[in-house]
Design a protein around this motif. Structure first.
Motif, PDB file in Angstrom:
ATOM      1  N   LYS A 176      -5.112 -39.896 -18.013  1.00 44.09           N
ATOM      2  CA  LYS A 176      -4.710 -41.045 -16.715  1.00 44.09           C
ATOM      3  C   LYS A 176      -5.881 -41.931 -16.292  1.00 44.09           C
ATOM      4  CE  LYS A 176      -0.638 -39.287 -16.483  1.00 44.09           C
ATOM      5  NZ  LYS A 176      -0.019 -39.465 -17.833  1.00 44.09           N
ATOM      6  N   ASP A 177      -5.893 -43.059 -16.094  1.00 48.29           N
ATOM      7  CA  ASP A 177      -6.979 -43.930 -15.647  1.00 48.29           C
ATOM      8  C   ASP A 177      -8.205 -43.055 -14.534  1.00 48.29           C
ATOM      9  OD1 ASP A 177      -6.382 -45.827 -17.252  1.00 48.29           O
ATOM     10  OD2 ASP A 177      -5.413 -47.184 -15.789  1.00 48.29           O
ATOM     11  N   HIS A 178      -7.472 -42.418 -13.740  1.00 48.91           N
ATOM     12  CA  HIS A 178      -8.422 -41.691 -12.611  1.00 48.91           C
ATOM     13  C   HIS A 178      -9.118 -40.388 -13.312  1.00 48.91           C
ATOM     14  CE1 HIS A 178      -4.468 -39.225 -12.548  1.00 48.91           C
ATOM     15  NE2 HIS A 178      -5.431 -38.396 -12.038  1.00 48.91           N
ATOM     16  N   GLU A 179      -9.000 -40.290 -14.461  1.00 53.40           N
ATOM     17  CA  GLU A 179      -9.777 -38.960 -15.083  1.00 53.40           C
ATOM     18  C   GLU A 179     -11.114 -39.282 -15.521  1.00 53.40           C
ATOM     19  OE1 GLU A 179      -7.483 -36.118 -17.211  1.00 53.40           O
ATOM     20  OE2 GLU A 179      -5.615 -37.316 -17.004  1.00 53.40           O
ATOM     21  N   TYR A 180     -11.395 -40.637 -15.497  1.00 53.78           N
ATOM     22  CA  TYR A 180     -12.715 -41.021 -15.991  1.00 53.78           C
ATOM     23  C   TYR A 180     -13.006 -42.408 -15.424  1.00 53.78           C
ATOM     24  CZ  TYR A 180     -10.014 -43.625 -19.604  1.00 53.78           C
ATOM     25  OH  TYR A 180      -9.056 -44.287 -20.301  1.00 53.78           O
TER      26      TYR A 180
ATOM     27  N   GLU B 193     -11.835 -25.192 -27.871  1.00 55.82           N
ATOM     28  CA  GLU B 193     -10.794 -24.167 -28.513  1.00 55.82           C
ATOM     29  C   GLU B 193     -10.642 -23.181 -27.312  1.00 55.82           C
ATOM     30  OE1 GLU B 193     -11.090 -24.420 -33.444  1.00 55.82           O
ATOM     31  OE2 GLU B 193     -12.464 -23.415 -32.091  1.00 55.82           O
ATOM     32  N   SER B 194     -11.715 -22.806 -26.626  1.00 55.88           N
ATOM     33  CA  SER B 194     -11.460 -21.918 -25.494  1.00 55.88           C
ATOM     34  C   SER B 194     -10.812 -22.175 -24.185  1.00 55.88           C
ATOM     35  CB  SER B 194     -12.744 -21.196 -25.010  1.00 55.88           C
ATOM     36  OG  SER B 194     -13.438 -22.204 -24.211  1.00 55.88           O
ATOM     37  N   PHE B 195     -10.585 -23.450 -24.210  1.00 59.37           N
ATOM     38  CA  PHE B 195      -9.901 -24.008 -23.129  1.00 59.37           C
ATOM     39  C   PHE B 195      -8.251 -24.075 -23.088  1.00 59.37           C
ATOM     40  CE2 PHE B 195     -13.673 -27.251 -22.588  1.00 59.37           C
ATOM     41  CZ  PHE B 195     -14.546 -26.257 -21.863  1.00 59.37           C
ATOM     42  N   GLU B 196      -7.486 -23.402 -22.074  1.00 57.33           N
ATOM     43  CA  GLU B 196      -6.189 -23.437 -22.288  1.00 57.33           C
ATOM     44  C   GLU B 196      -5.772 -24.914 -21.454  1.00 57.33           C
ATOM     45  OE1 GLU B 196      -5.031 -20.327 -19.690  1.00 57.33           O
ATOM     46  OE2 GLU B 196      -5.953 -18.786 -20.954  1.00 57.33           O
ATOM     47  N   GLU B 197      -4.541 -25.269 -22.003  1.00 58.75           N
ATOM     48  CA  GLU B 197      -3.934 -26.613 -21.662  1.00 58.75           C
ATOM     49  C   GLU B 197      -4.446 -27.142 -19.952  1.00 58.75           C
ATOM     50  OE1 GLU B 197      -2.598 -30.430 -22.758  1.00 58.75           O
ATOM     51  OE2 GLU B 197      -2.716 -28.578 -23.936  1.00 58.75           O
ATOM     52  N   GLY B 198      -4.162 -26.365 -19.172  1.00 55.48           N
ATOM     53  CA  GLY B 198      -4.393 -26.519 -17.679  1.00 55.48           C
ATOM     54  C   GLY B 198      -5.942 -26.726 -17.409  1.00 55.48           C
ATOM     55  N   ILE B 199      -6.748 -26.174 -18.241  1.00 57.23           N
ATOM     56  CA  ILE B 199      -8.336 -26.474 -18.148  1.00 57.23           C
ATOM     57  C   ILE B 199      -8.775 -27.859 -18.298  1.00 57.23           C
ATOM     58  CG2 ILE B 199     -10.517 -25.789 -18.720  1.00 57.23           C
ATOM     59  CD1 ILE B 199      -9.215 -22.916 -18.869  1.00 57.23           C
ATOM     60  N   LEU B 200      -8.094 -28.448 -19.187  1.00 57.59           N
ATOM     61  CA  LEU B 200      -8.415 -29.817 -19.776  1.00 57.59           C
ATOM     62  C   LEU B 200      -8.080 -30.797 -18.577  1.00 57.59           C
ATOM     63  CD1 LEU B 200      -6.898 -30.018 -23.408  1.00 57.59           C
ATOM     64  CD2 LEU B 200      -9.238 -29.526 -22.619  1.00 57.59           C
ATOM     65  N   LYS B 201      -7.344 -30.541 -17.600  1.00 53.78           N
ATOM     66  CA  LYS B 201      -7.080 -31.497 -16.569  1.00 53.78           C
ATOM     67  C   LYS B 201      -7.873 -31.064 -15.254  1.00 53.78           C
ATOM     68  CE  LYS B 201      -3.312 -33.782 -18.135  1.00 53.78           C
ATOM     69  NZ  LYS B 201      -3.635 -35.334 -18.097  1.00 53.78           N
ATOM     70  N   ARG B 202      -8.840 -30.214 -15.452  1.00 55.27           N
ATOM     71  CA  ARG B 202      -9.543 -29.992 -14.203  1.00 55.27           C
ATOM     72  C   ARG B 202     -10.619 -30.855 -14.243  1.00 55.27           C
ATOM     73  NH1 ARG B 202     -10.857 -23.648 -15.139  1.00 55.27           N
ATOM     74  NH2 ARG B 202      -8.603 -22.758 -14.515  1.00 55.27           N
ATOM     75  N   LYS B 203     -11.173 -31.389 -13.037  1.00 57.91           N
ATOM     76  CA  LYS B 203     -12.165 -32.657 -12.746  1.00 57.91           C
ATOM     77  C   LYS B 203     -13.158 -32.086 -12.129  1.00 57.91           C
ATOM     78  CE  LYS B 203      -8.390 -35.952 -12.489  1.00 57.91           C
ATOM     79  NZ  LYS B 203      -7.198 -35.413 -11.542  1.00 57.91           N
ATOM     80  N   GLY B 204     -14.263 -32.968 -12.326  1.00 61.03           N
ATOM     81  CA  GLY B 204     -15.461 -32.646 -11.561  1.00 61.03           C
ATOM     82  C   GLY B 204     -16.097 -34.179 -11.180  1.00 61.03           C
TER      83      GLY B 204
ATOM     84  N   MET C 115     -14.145 -36.953 -13.296  1.00 57.70           N
ATOM     85  CA  MET C 115     -14.110 -36.980 -15.012  1.00 57.70           C
ATOM     86  C   MET C 115     -13.234 -35.721 -14.935  1.00 57.70           C
ATOM     87  SD  MET C 115     -16.241 -39.174 -16.056  1.00 57.70           S
ATOM     88  CE  MET C 115     -16.581 -38.811 -17.807  1.00 57.70           C
ATOM     89  N   SER C 116     -12.406 -35.613 -16.068  1.00 58.06           N
ATOM     90  CA  SER C 116     -11.674 -34.678 -16.377  1.00 58.06           C
ATOM     91  C   SER C 116     -12.249 -33.879 -17.634  1.00 58.06           C
ATOM     92  CB  SER C 116     -10.208 -34.920 -16.678  1.00 58.06           C
ATOM     93  OG  SER C 116     -10.210 -35.412 -17.978  1.00 58.06           O
ATOM     94  N   VAL C 117     -11.997 -32.789 -17.913  1.00 62.83           N
ATOM     95  CA  VAL C 117     -12.449 -32.116 -19.115  1.00 62.83           C
ATOM     96  C   VAL C 117     -12.127 -32.741 -20.304  1.00 62.83           C
ATOM     97  CG1 VAL C 117     -12.565 -29.718 -20.234  1.00 62.83           C
ATOM     98  CG2 VAL C 117     -12.814 -29.771 -17.879  1.00 62.83           C
ATOM     99  N   ALA C 118     -10.796 -32.972 -20.349  1.00 62.83           N
ATOM    100  CA  ALA C 118     -10.039 -33.724 -21.341  1.00 62.83           C
ATOM    101  C   ALA C 118     -10.843 -35.058 -21.780  1.00 62.83           C
ATOM    102  CB  ALA C 118      -8.667 -33.897 -21.124  1.00 62.83           C
ATOM    103  N   ALA C 119     -11.083 -35.867 -20.559  1.00 61.21           N
ATOM    104  CA  ALA C 119     -11.729 -36.997 -20.743  1.00 61.21           C
ATOM    105  C   ALA C 119     -12.946 -37.016 -21.313  1.00 61.21           C
ATOM    106  CB  ALA C 119     -11.719 -37.862 -19.433  1.00 61.21           C
ATOM    107  N   LEU C 120     -13.789 -35.830 -21.004  1.00 60.93           N
ATOM    108  CA  LEU C 120     -15.016 -35.826 -21.596  1.00 60.93           C
ATOM    109  C   LEU C 120     -15.068 -35.543 -22.874  1.00 60.93           C
ATOM    110  CD1 LEU C 120     -16.515 -33.737 -18.427  1.00 60.93           C
ATOM    111  CD2 LEU C 120     -17.545 -36.012 -19.399  1.00 60.93           C
ATOM    112  N   GLY C 121     -14.095 -34.863 -23.533  1.00 64.19           N
ATOM    113  CA  GLY C 121     -13.819 -34.797 -24.836  1.00 64.19           C
ATOM    114  C   GLY C 121     -13.692 -35.931 -25.641  1.00 64.19           C
TER     115      GLY C 121
END
Length: 173
Positions: free
Chosen positions: A7-11, A128-139, A146-152
């Protein structure tokens, strides 16, 4: 996870060109594909081009390559912090301060390839260690969510962006 799921708000919108450059891709597949094909691209760069700049004041080929490595390390660290629910806002980093300190003029392509493989394998192992929900975490980094997924995805898109610049401006001969 696919790019279309971001989503646009993830980065920060600044990174949109990196994400869009990837098209519709899966994050893990892209991280793994790049670790196979990017070293081949790097190996195709003539050693005598490593210290080439296409214009006065521009980075050399080696500086661009080390900038890609530094950026992946910084973004990987951010992903780790956010995945672990660290809510401490992270500062930006000044790429223009990093580049002169990189020692790029003393590097050869083999050492850059080796370092790239180590960094990327570390990124892959982390993701690979991240479960799906972790990818949506933000800081917060550089005053932006920024979400974990967006950073990747940004790591992958940033690498592709600079590979294209190298092809277009530095290696077109």
């Amino acid at each position: 996870m696919k790019t279309s799921e971001l989503k646009d708000h993830e980065y920060n919108p600044f990174y949109k060109t990196y994400v869009e450059a990837l098209g519709e891709v899966d994050l893990m597949e892209t991280l793994k594909r790049q670790i196979k094909n990017y070293p081949q691209f790097l190996a195709s760069i003539p050693e005598d081009k490593l210290n080439y700049q296409y214009a006065e004041g521009k980075w050399t080929v080696a500086e661009v390559l080390l900038h890609v490595l530094d950026t992946e390390r910084v973004f990987q660290y951010r992903a780790l912090r956010f995945a672990r629910k660290d809510k401490t806002p992270l500062p930006g980093f000044d790429q223009d301060l990093y580049v002169p300190q990189s020692g790029a003029s003393n590097r050869n392509i083999e050492s850059i390839i080796e370092e790239y493989k180590a960094i990327r394998q570390s990124t892959i192992t982390l993701y690979e260690s991240f479960e799906e929900g972790i990818l949506k975490r933000k800081g917060v980094a550089s005053n932006s969510n920024m979400s974990v997924a967006a950073l990747g995805f940004i790591i992958c898109g940033h690498q592709k962006h600079h590979r294209n610049i190298l092809r277009e401006r530095y290696l077109k001969d």
